[in-house]
Motif scaffolding. Structure first.
Motif, mmCIF file in Angstrom:
data_model
loop_
_atom_site.group_PDB
_atom_site.id
_atom_site.type_symbol
_atom_site.label_atom_id
_atom_site.label_comp_id
_atom_site.label_asym_id
_atom_site.label_seq_id
_atom_site.Cartn_x
_atom_site.Cartn_y
_atom_site.Cartn_z
ATOM 1 N N THR A 44 0.818 -1.210 0.000
ATOM 2 C CA THR A 44 0.000 0.000 0.000
ATOM 3 C C THR A 44 0.850 1.257 0.000
ATOM 4 O O THR A 44 0.381 2.326 -0.375
ATOM 5 C CB THR A 44 -0.929 0.020 1.216
ATOM 6 O OG1 THR A 44 -0.134 -0.106 2.402
ATOM 7 C CG2 THR A 44 -1.919 -1.128 1.158
ATOM 8 N N THR A 45 2.077 1.135 0.498
ATOM 9 C CA THR A 45 3.016 2.252 0.463
ATOM 10 C C THR A 45 4.388 1.701 0.087
ATOM 11 O O THR A 45 4.617 0.495 0.125
ATOM 12 C CB THR A 45 3.121 2.947 1.835
ATOM 13 O OG1 THR A 45 3.499 1.981 2.810
ATOM 14 C CG2 THR A 45 1.814 3.590 2.246
ATOM 15 N N GLY A 83 6.714 17.710 3.049
ATOM 16 C CA GLY A 83 5.404 18.023 3.624
ATOM 17 C C GLY A 83 4.357 18.247 2.553
ATOM 18 O O GLY A 83 4.564 19.019 1.626
ATOM 19 N N GLY A 84 3.270 17.554 2.685
ATOM 20 C CA GLY A 84 2.192 17.706 1.723
ATOM 21 C C GLY A 84 2.317 16.832 0.502
ATOM 22 O O GLY A 84 1.434 16.800 -0.350
ATOM 23 N N LEU A 85 3.428 16.097 0.431
ATOM 24 C CA LEU A 85 3.642 15.257 -0.742
ATOM 25 C C LEU A 85 3.041 13.862 -0.574
ATOM 26 O O LEU A 85 2.837 13.136 -1.541
ATOM 27 C CB LEU A 85 5.152 15.140 -1.004
ATOM 28 C CG LEU A 85 5.610 14.689 -2.368
ATOM 29 C CD1 LEU A 85 5.188 15.685 -3.441
ATOM 30 C CD2 LEU A 85 7.126 14.510 -2.392
ATOM 31 N N GLY A 86 2.778 13.489 0.680
ATOM 32 C CA GLY A 86 2.348 12.119 0.942
ATOM 33 C C GLY A 86 3.542 11.242 1.243
ATOM 34 O O GLY A 86 3.596 10.080 0.836
ATOM 35 N N ALA A 87 4.512 11.790 1.932
ATOM 36 C CA ALA A 87 5.714 11.048 2.315
ATOM 37 C C ALA A 87 6.196 11.582 3.653
ATOM 38 O O ALA A 87 5.972 12.745 3.985
ATOM 39 C CB ALA A 87 6.810 11.200 1.265
ATOM 40 N N GLU A 88 6.855 10.723 4.392
ATOM 41 C CA GLU A 88 7.385 11.174 5.673
ATOM 42 C C GLU A 88 8.665 10.413 5.989
ATOM 43 O O GLU A 88 8.868 9.277 5.548
ATOM 44 C CB GLU A 88 6.363 10.981 6.794
ATOM 45 C CG GLU A 88 6.027 9.536 7.088
ATOM 46 C CD GLU A 88 5.006 9.405 8.206
ATOM 47 O OE1 GLU A 88 4.391 10.416 8.564
ATOM 48 O OE2 GLU A 88 4.824 8.277 8.692
ATOM 49 N N THR A 103 8.750 6.667 4.160
ATOM 50 C CA THR A 103 7.508 6.012 3.762
ATOM 51 C C THR A 103 6.762 6.966 2.841
ATOM 52 O O THR A 103 6.611 8.151 3.176
ATOM 53 C CB THR A 103 6.635 5.684 4.982
ATOM 54 O OG1 THR A 103 7.402 4.955 5.926
ATOM 55 C CG2 THR A 103 5.419 4.860 4.581
ATOM 56 N N LEU A 105 3.700 7.501 -0.538
ATOM 57 C CA LEU A 105 2.714 6.987 -1.483
ATOM 58 C C LEU A 105 3.444 6.561 -2.753
ATOM 59 O O LEU A 105 4.415 7.213 -3.171
ATOM 60 C CB LEU A 105 1.688 8.073 -1.804
ATOM 61 C CG LEU A 105 0.843 8.564 -0.624
ATOM 62 C CD1 LEU A 105 -0.055 9.722 -1.066
ATOM 63 C CD2 LEU A 105 0.005 7.436 -0.062
ATOM 64 N N PRO A 106 2.992 5.490 -3.370
ATOM 65 C CA PRO A 106 3.732 4.973 -4.537
ATOM 66 C C PRO A 106 3.934 6.001 -5.640
ATOM 67 O O PRO A 106 5.007 6.060 -6.238
ATOM 68 C CB PRO A 106 2.860 3.806 -4.996
ATOM 69 C CG PRO A 106 2.154 3.357 -3.767
ATOM 70 C CD PRO A 106 1.889 4.600 -2.972
ATOM 71 N N HIS A 107 2.936 6.835 -5.890
ATOM 72 C CA HIS A 107 3.071 7.735 -7.044
ATOM 73 C C HIS A 107 4.023 8.893 -6.787
ATOM 74 O O HIS A 107 4.398 9.602 -7.716
ATOM 75 C CB HIS A 107 1.690 8.248 -7.485
ATOM 76 C CG HIS A 107 1.035 9.175 -6.516
ATOM 77 N ND1 HIS A 107 0.316 8.731 -5.431
ATOM 78 C CD2 HIS A 107 1.003 10.527 -6.441
ATOM 79 C CE1 HIS A 107 -0.150 9.755 -4.746
ATOM 80 N NE2 HIS A 107 0.264 10.856 -5.332
ATOM 81 N N ALA B 51 -4.277 20.022 -0.929
ATOM 82 C CA ALA B 51 -3.430 18.950 -1.460
ATOM 83 C C ALA B 51 -2.625 18.289 -0.346
ATOM 84 O O ALA B 51 -2.450 17.067 -0.317
ATOM 85 C CB ALA B 51 -2.499 19.510 -2.530
ATOM 86 N N THR B 52 -2.138 19.103 0.575
ATOM 87 C CA THR B 52 -1.384 18.565 1.702
ATOM 88 C C THR B 52 -2.257 17.647 2.549
ATOM 89 O O THR B 52 -1.852 16.542 2.930
ATOM 90 C CB THR B 52 -0.843 19.721 2.573
ATOM 91 O OG1 THR B 52 0.062 20.492 1.792
ATOM 92 C CG2 THR B 52 -0.131 19.191 3.804
ATOM 93 N N ALA B 55 -3.003 14.369 0.721
ATOM 94 C CA ALA B 55 -1.837 13.472 0.700
ATOM 95 C C ALA B 55 -1.624 12.837 2.068
ATOM 96 O O ALA B 55 -1.311 11.639 2.172
ATOM 97 C CB ALA B 55 -0.600 14.253 0.268
ATOM 98 N N GLU B 56 -1.771 13.619 3.116
ATOM 99 C CA GLU B 56 -1.566 13.072 4.459
ATOM 100 C C GLU B 56 -2.626 12.027 4.806
ATOM 101 O O GLU B 56 -2.328 10.984 5.395
ATOM 102 C CB GLU B 56 -1.582 14.205 5.492
ATOM 103 C CG GLU B 56 -0.327 15.082 5.434
ATOM 104 C CD GLU B 56 -0.376 16.208 6.439
ATOM 105 O OE1 GLU B 56 -1.400 16.332 7.139
ATOM 106 O OE2 GLU B 56 0.609 16.961 6.518
ATOM 107 N N LEU B 59 -1.874 8.872 2.874
ATOM 108 C CA LEU B 59 -0.722 8.160 3.430
ATOM 109 C C LEU B 59 -1.124 7.412 4.697
ATOM 110 O O LEU B 59 -0.761 6.248 4.893
ATOM 111 C CB LEU B 59 0.413 9.155 3.727
ATOM 112 C CG LEU B 59 1.706 8.538 4.261
ATOM 113 C CD1 LEU B 59 2.290 7.539 3.257
ATOM 114 C CD2 LEU B 59 2.730 9.627 4.582
ATOM 115 N N ARG B 62 -3.289 4.397 3.792
ATOM 116 C CA ARG B 62 -2.510 3.305 3.208
ATOM 117 C C ARG B 62 -1.598 2.658 4.249
ATOM 118 O O ARG B 62 -1.366 1.446 4.209
ATOM 119 C CB ARG B 62 -1.683 3.820 2.040
ATOM 120 C CG ARG B 62 -2.494 4.072 0.777
ATOM 121 C CD ARG B 62 -1.635 4.705 -0.302
ATOM 122 N NE ARG B 62 -2.308 4.774 -1.591
ATOM 123 C CZ ARG B 62 -2.219 3.840 -2.527
ATOM 124 N NH1 ARG B 62 -1.498 2.758 -2.321
ATOM 125 N NH2 ARG B 62 -2.849 3.974 -3.678
#
Lengths: 390, 120
Positions: A44-45, A83-88, A103, A105-107, B51-52, B55-56, B59, B62
């Motif tokens: 999933t990630t 931040g805001g990208l879907g990654a941490e 970690t 998101l895949p995209h 958007a932030t 995305a959070e 994440l 998932r």
């Protein structure tokens, strides 16, 4: 087993090795000391860890906490960018290792991974972020320094390496060291030791083919051996005016012991020692595997060599209002079979029990001698071992 | 002073519950903050913050589904709510489709508030 030239770098490295046993991997030439990808189409990630052989043992004398501040500053910088990208990004700075875990998101994986690499290895250290991290650490340590639990951690570390050894250095430094540390010290440490060629990288995720660093170059860095680790340590009971008592017992394990076996034994010991149902008001138990500096084997069998992974059993016991005494003699016999998983010739599973005789005399002879540390209201002779009532 | 936010999903409606707790000395400040929370969130809406947030949330969703148990819980919860085995996937699709205008419209549809206060 994959045959990877895997450096003995600690928990995360071993965790990744465990995953490698389960999943297929791919590896090619690249820039890291060692890396591997584990592709899971249904992930999933995506996640990756960068493990560097850098820790508080690399703090210069008088500059304790430099590695901790460096790692957490870079992680904070990375999270600002991501931040805001879907990654941490999270970071763990131990005595001999620093591990960044991403970690995402895949995209957004390619962008996130590229960003983390730039932040960790090349981007300038942000002064304001460094100051903020230093201020946060100093604030936290103002409450921790001088506490019995903090002192006990220090004493526990001295079981595995002499107090004068770099490995035994407090990862968080002292108020004096934090007062003199600047971003320049962190920058120097990074310039000296943060090199991709010294890092081990693992990836788990669904980004088939997009992971850019696939290497099997022989590892160029590992935890430096440091001579007579636990043999040189003094056995000192730390006595304070406290209402709780702690005891820690370390079981040196040979380097040849598989990490999976140690994890299994740790799990069994934890399950055996933890009160059931949980009774945190009475005592709590923590069992963990520590990668200590190399030391002489303390195990009887000549087929065993080295001792890099002591299995440490921390048992924090609270004396109740009525002066409850802890159950005597539980730690030692429960921990005794720690090597049976890997060393018993018949390959039998470890049997972890509460009875002193459960492991049998032969098993006890094969097992390492436990090294106890005790902190409590009354002074005890830890050299006599935890089998003795206290 | 502590603030909290919960979404209560009921058969015929959902409730966005904003809670605040404080000592008496800070009660007035806390009540103003609770009362202004929805309008503040609405005023702060823009493409970047949205958007932030999206995305959070994705994440977290998932990550929660990253273990077999977590995956079962996420898929099962969505199945229970939508009667569709693709409910979890549809949720992520709908999440990514959120826009500033759709969020503004959501705020416009909110009714109330209903206020409950406990005081010493």
């Amino acid at each position: 087993m994959t045959g990877l030239p895997w450096p003995n770098l600690g928990w995360s490295a071993a965790l990744i090795v465990t995953l490698l046993w389960i999943h297929p991997l791919s590896a090619q030439e690249g820039v890291f000391a060692a890396s591997a990808t584990v592709e899971r189409d249904l992930a999933t990630t995506d996640a990756a860890a960068i493990l560097l052989p850098v820790g508080s043992q690399d703090d210069g004398a008088g500059y304790g906490s430099t590695a901790w501040l460096l790692g957490h500053t870079l992680a904070a910088q990375a999270n600002t960018v991501l931040g805001g990208l879907g990654a941490e990004v999270t970071v763990s700075v131990e005595r001999s290792t620093t591990r960044f875990t991403l970690t995402a998101l895949p995209h957004v994986w390619p962008e996130a991974w590229t960003s983390l690499n730039a932040t960790v290895f090349t981007d300038p250290i942000d002064l304001e972020t460094f100051r903020r991290v230093l201020e946060t650490l100093s604030g936290q340590m103002a409450f921790r320094e001088g506490s019995p639990a903090f002192d006990f951690e220090r004493e526990s570390a001295s079981m595995l390496a002499p107090p004068s050894h770099e490995w035994a250095r407090n990862p968080f430094g002292t108020s004096e060291s934090r007062a003199v540390i600047s971003v320049q010290h962190a920058d120097l440490l990074r310039a000296d030791l943060y090199h991709p060629a010294a890092a081990t990288v693992g990836f788990v995720g669904a980004n088939r083919g997009s992971f850019p660093l696939d290497t099997l170059r022989p590892a160029t860095a590992a935890v430096p051996a440091a001579g007579l680790a636990w043999l040189g340590g003094d056995r000192i009971a730390l006595t304070q005016e406290v209402t709780s008592a702690w005891i820690s017992v370390a079981y040196p394990a040979p380097q040849s012991t598989s990490r999976t076996s140690l994890e299994f034994v740790a799990h069994r010991i934890r399950a055996a020692l933890d009160p059931h149902p949980p009774d945190p008001e009475r005592y709590s138990v923590d069992v963990r595997i520590v990668d200590a500096p190399g030391g002489r084997d303390r195990v009887g069998g000549s087929h065993l060599s080295g001792g890099r992974r002591p299995l440490e059993t921390g048992d924090r016991r609270h004396r109740g209002r009525h002066g409850d005494q802890p159950a005597h003699g539980r730690l030692f016999p429960v921990g005794t079979p720690s090597l049976q998983v890997s060393e018993t010739p018949r390959g039998r599973d470890a049997r972890v029990g509460r009875s002193k005789d459960r492991g049998g005399p032969a098993a006890r002879r094969r097992s390492p001698e436990p090294i106890p540390r005790y902190l409590g209201a009354r002074r005890r002779d830890a050299r006599r071992g935890v089998e003795q009532p206290w | 002073m502590e603030m909290g936010l919960r979404l209560w999903e009921m058969a015929d409606r959902s409730v966005l519950a904003i809670t605040g707790t404080s000592y008496t000395r800070q009660a007035t400040r806390m009540k103003h903050a609770v009362a202004a929370a929805v309008n503040a969130a609405k005023a702060a809406l823009d493409e970047g913050s949205l958007a932030t947030a999206v995305a959070e949330i994705e994440l977290r969703y998932r990550l929660d589904a990253g273990t077999p148990g977590g995956l079962v819980e996420q898929v099962g919860r969505a199945l229970d709510a939508t009667d569709s085995v693709l409910g979890a996937v549809d949720y992520l699709t709908a999440l990514r489709a959120i826009t500033v205008s759709s969020m503004t419209a959501y705020f416009e549809r909110l009714t109330g508030p209903l206020v409950v206060e406990f005081a010493p």
